[in-house]
Design a protein around this motif. Sequence first.
Motif, PDB file in Angstrom:
ATOM      1  N   VAL A  64       0.818  -1.114  -0.034  1.00 32.70           N
ATOM      2  CA  VAL A  64      -0.154   0.077   0.126  1.00 32.70           C
ATOM      3  C   VAL A  64       0.847   1.223   0.087  1.00 32.70           C
ATOM      4  CG1 VAL A  64      -1.721   1.280   1.262  1.00 32.70           C
ATOM      5  CG2 VAL A  64      -1.652  -1.380   1.276  1.00 32.70           C
ATOM      6  N   PRO A  68       0.224   3.453  -4.146  1.00 26.64           N
ATOM      7  CA  PRO A  68      -0.933   3.591  -3.347  1.00 26.64           C
ATOM      8  C   PRO A  68      -2.155   4.212  -4.742  1.00 26.64           C
ATOM      9  CG  PRO A  68       0.334   5.557  -3.171  1.00 26.64           C
ATOM     10  CD  PRO A  68       1.300   4.453  -3.711  1.00 26.64           C
ATOM     11  N   GLY A 138      -6.165   1.891  -4.765  1.00 31.53           N
ATOM     12  CA  GLY A 138      -6.045   1.651  -3.204  1.00 31.53           C
ATOM     13  C   GLY A 138      -6.572   0.040  -3.132  1.00 31.53           C
TER      14      GLY A 138
END
Length: 393
Positions: A64, A68, A138
């Motif tokens: 992440v 992102p 995301g």
Amino acid sequence: MLPRFFSLPQSALLFFLLLLTQVAFPQTRTEGIGPSNQYYPVHDFRDDFQVYDEVAKAYVPYIVEQQPDQRALSTYVDLESNRNYNLLVSTQQDGYLFINAALKHKLEAGKWYVFSIDSLYRAFRQPEIFLTIYGAPGLTNKQLFIGYPKSLTQKPVVLRDDNLSVRPRTFSVYDNFLSLGLLFLLATHTFLFSFYHRAFLRFYSLRDLLSLRAQEESFLISRPLSGTNVLFVLNLSFVVAYLMVFVQSRNLDVFLSRHLLGKQSLWSILGEFAILSFVAFITLMGKYIALEVIGGLYKLQSIINIHFFKALQSSMLFFTVLTLLLAIIAYNTTSTTWSESALLLPILIFYLARLAFLYIVIRSLESIKNLYLFSYLCIVELIPLIIGLRFAL
């Protein structure tokens, strides 16, 4: 000696405060997932997602903090090890679901989609699929689970491999075999028509089939195990074996075990076709032996050869026409829905009609009590049909 951070009264006070916090602010517990929380989670794919790295030219684990803005998250789903479970997908914003790089479903925001893993296994015939969810950037907007239903109120989405694809569709090995199989059957029928012309016209004559006055001295009836008859029985075995492989290619399991007719290479399918042809041939020839044994018990030796000839003649006409019709439908339509009932119904009607026809033929040729004749036909015609339907259903 270890230092003491808390005295006994302070430790008791701290324990009391922790207990009070747990009572006043209980932790939330997830009772289920999916639509109306109707599913128990079996596996969460949150830590399994991958993204495509342009530099490495390969898929790498999704992190992440480093990626992102990634909109497409992918993962492998093991179908073979998760049979009888369901695949649950949900996105917070509108997105798309890809399987093996082919677009399969549009995902509406906030809606759960439930896919039967068994149907996925039948559709793709692979132990593992590569699944991609495309949508908002995301991971927080995407959910992917393998779940088990708490109840049967939720109807799984049955996914078929006939939707929009974003890549050129590859042809199944079944398509190659089915084309080769039709050419092979055409060649065998041409051979029989050319070298056994009289017998071919007799076997494939609807008028001769419906005739009740069978010529017992005919070379086809008086010698049921002659080379000519054996060749036509072998040709019928090829037709029946081809029909089995054709049905399997429409994602309808002929056998309960997927080890049979479950291969994906052309040579494997050709080998299974040869095995099925051999089994069908042995079964058809074994039927004549069964007729001899049962006919001897009921003292019906005079009509055994006629019974065997009429049964073969009707089977050749029916299965050849059925295979031809199914091949025409398959090669000229792309949206046909194949079901077990649609294929079993004409076969069931044929066998029942043949049973009634054989009763009329034998009754007109032999003076015998109806009870004996009905018992004889039940043993050699009706009971095998019932057993076959039992395994088919």
